[in-house]
Motif scaffolding. Structure first.
Motif, PDB file in Angstrom:
ATOM      1  N   ALA A  36       0.807  -1.219   0.000  1.00 14.34           N
ATOM      2  CA  ALA A  36       0.000   0.000   0.000  1.00 14.34           C
ATOM      3  C   ALA A  36       0.840   1.268   0.000  1.00 14.34           C
ATOM      4  N   THR A  37       1.964   1.248   0.724  1.00 16.40           N
ATOM      5  CA  THR A  37       2.750   2.475   0.845  1.00 16.40           C
ATOM      6  C   THR A  37       3.515   2.820  -0.424  1.00 16.40           C
ATOM      7  N   THR A  86       0.464   7.013   1.236  1.00 18.81           N
ATOM      8  CA  THR A  86       1.562   7.910   1.558  1.00 18.81           C
ATOM      9  C   THR A  86       0.987   9.138   2.263  1.00 18.81           C
ATOM     10  N   PRO A  87       1.794   9.842   3.052  1.00 17.73           N
ATOM     11  CA  PRO A  87       1.260  10.986   3.797  1.00 17.73           C
ATOM     12  C   PRO A  87       0.626  12.057   2.916  1.00 17.73           C
ATOM     13  N   ARG A  88       1.109  12.214   1.700  1.00 19.40           N
ATOM     14  CA  ARG A  88       0.538  13.225   0.802  1.00 19.40           C
ATOM     15  C   ARG A  88      -0.671  12.700   0.043  1.00 19.40           C
ATOM     16  N   ALA A  89      -0.577  11.453  -0.419  1.00 16.07           N
ATOM     17  CA  ALA A  89      -1.621  10.946  -1.310  1.00 16.07           C
ATOM     18  C   ALA A  89      -2.868  10.492  -0.571  1.00 16.07           C
ATOM     19  N   LEU A  90      -2.703   9.873   0.597  1.00 11.95           N
ATOM     20  CA  LEU A  90      -3.855   9.241   1.228  1.00 11.95           C
ATOM     21  C   LEU A  90      -4.936  10.235   1.675  1.00 11.95           C
ATOM     22  N   PRO A  91      -4.600  11.410   2.205  1.00  9.50           N
ATOM     23  CA  PRO A  91      -5.679  12.371   2.493  1.00  9.50           C
ATOM     24  C   PRO A  91      -6.486  12.740   1.250  1.00  9.50           C
ATOM     25  N   VAL A  92      -5.812  12.890   0.106  1.00  9.37           N
ATOM     26  CA  VAL A  92      -6.523  13.206  -1.134  1.00  9.37           C
ATOM     27  C   VAL A  92      -7.434  12.046  -1.530  1.00  9.37           C
ATOM     28  N   TRP A  93      -6.905  10.823  -1.456  1.00 14.02           N
ATOM     29  CA  TRP A  93      -7.719   9.652  -1.789  1.00 14.02           C
ATOM     30  C   TRP A  93      -8.888   9.489  -0.824  1.00 14.02           C
TER      31      TRP A  93
END
Length: 389
Positions: free
Chosen positions: A291-292, A297-304
């Protein structure tokens, strides 16, 4: 008293509170987030096609089929037999027994066919993941112009290899191509989560912006089934270019594109099938493993989380807690999209009906993987431990 009627008669107009107005606005936001993947999927589905069938009577293409195998006693026999049953191709089949402790070596030894060569893997070198090292060894020993990397749990149809060769012949500029096999799902966890691979691929990857096949930002693939031109593969550095990766479905196409080689996707549904994970525990382990290198990732997961949670989970919650026309329309779009994908890719209809729960579960897996990585906890796969870095 009965509610006041508008001038000229008609239906009563209910008063709208500030709270319901907020819910209505949130419903519109969820509708927009639900419309995005539906619209993109409708465009993308017209471009993703299965490889063409080979012309009858043509020259037989030469392919090297490469299977890494570690503790695959339940899979390797069927996988090898499917490859050896391929039609209209000249093939060699190389299987690397990567330190198996089960009956995998015995099963391979019992198969008598001159086209099969079994390699024995040595100790895993420092700085490598197991699969990438096995694939690297296989790629170095392959002799034919086209290299087909297949996982041991994939079952190829007899015409699959000839269709892969036909695809590469029809697209001479493509150096690496990949397709997602039909995903066999039997448990509820599999039905809920695995079909979301196609939701992400079709609903959030704009294929129209990827026509040149060169931008690493849009690179995508499936580690279960790759076909590569041998010259390009070796120019890239083969799997050594992604030696630490646990997610070759993303990192191998990116490596090709960074070196200026074009990659492409095709629909492998009619030519291959796989049961990726058998039950909830292997599914959790497998999805969190890589998954990582994708969403978590700290940047991508909030957007997702905004895109998936707002577009697929929120409409369901709104319909339960604060129903509105936009929320109901968003939920209808979600279910319509999942039904469309289920029909096209032969997915579970029962899983599609429970779509919001599947997306919520996927986000849970991603956040758990990110949390584990941030705490420095290693990933495990096939008895090996890989550091969070």
């Amino acid at each position: 008293m009965p509610p006041a009627l508008p001038a000229g008669g008609g239906s009563p107009l209910p008063a709208v509170s500030s709270g319901s107005g907020t819910a209505f606005a949130i419903g519109w936001a969820s509708l927009l987030l639900a419309a995005l993947p539906l619209g993109m999927a409708l465009l993308n589905l017209s471009t993703l096609r299965p490889p063409p069938r080979a012309e009858p009577g043509g020259r037989r293409p030469r392919l090297s089929v490469l299977i890494p195998a570690r503790d695959e006693e339940n899979n390797i026999g069927d996988a090898v037999r499917c490859v050896l049953n391929s039609s209209d191709v000249e093939l060699e089949l190389l299987v690397l027994d990567d330190g198996s402790t089960d009956r995998t070596p015995d099963i391979l030894a019992s198969i008598e066919d001159d086209r099969l060569r079994v390699l024995r893997g040595g100790p895993l070198p420092r700085g490598w993941s197991g699969k990438q090292h096995a694939c690297s060894v296989l790629g170095e020993r392959a002799r034919h112009p086209l290299l087909v990397f297949v996982d041991a749990d994939v079952r190829l149809e007899p015409d699959a290899l000839s269709r892969l060769a036909a695809f590469m012949e029809r697209h001479p500029a493509v150096a690496l191509a990949s397709g997602f096999p039909h995903q066999v799902t039997r448990s509820w966890s599999e039905r809920l989560l695995l079909p979301l691979i196609h939701l992400l691929l079709m609903g959030y990857r704009p294929a129209i912006l990827d026509r040149d096949g060169l931008d690493p930002a849009f690179a995508a693939g499936c580690g279960q089934l790759f076909v590569a031109r041998r010259g390009a593969y070796r120019a890239v550095g083969g799997h050594a270019a992604i030696r630490r990766s646990l997610h070759d479905g993303l990192t191998l196409p990116r490596a090709f594109r960074k070196r200026g080689f074009r990659t492409a996707l095709f629909d492998a549904t009619p030519m291959a099938r796989v049961r990726m994970y058998e039950g909830a525990a292997p599914l959790w382990e497998g999805l969190t493993k890589n998954a990582t290198e994708g969403m978590a990732t700290p940047r991508a997961l909030p957007v997702w989380t905004v895109l998936l949670g707002g577009g697929h989970v929120l409409p369901f919650l709104l319909c339960v807690l604060a129903p509105s026309a936009p929320a109901r329309a968003a939920l209808a779009m979600n279910l319509g999209l999942r039904m469309l994908l289920a029909g096209r890719f032969r997915q579970s209809l029962r899983g599609a009906v429970l779509h919001p729960f599947g997306v919520a579960g996927l986000l849970g897996v991603q956040w758990a993987a990110l949390w584990r990585a941030r705490r420095g906890r290693p990933s495990t796969w096939r008895g090996r431990r890989y550091s969070a870095a």
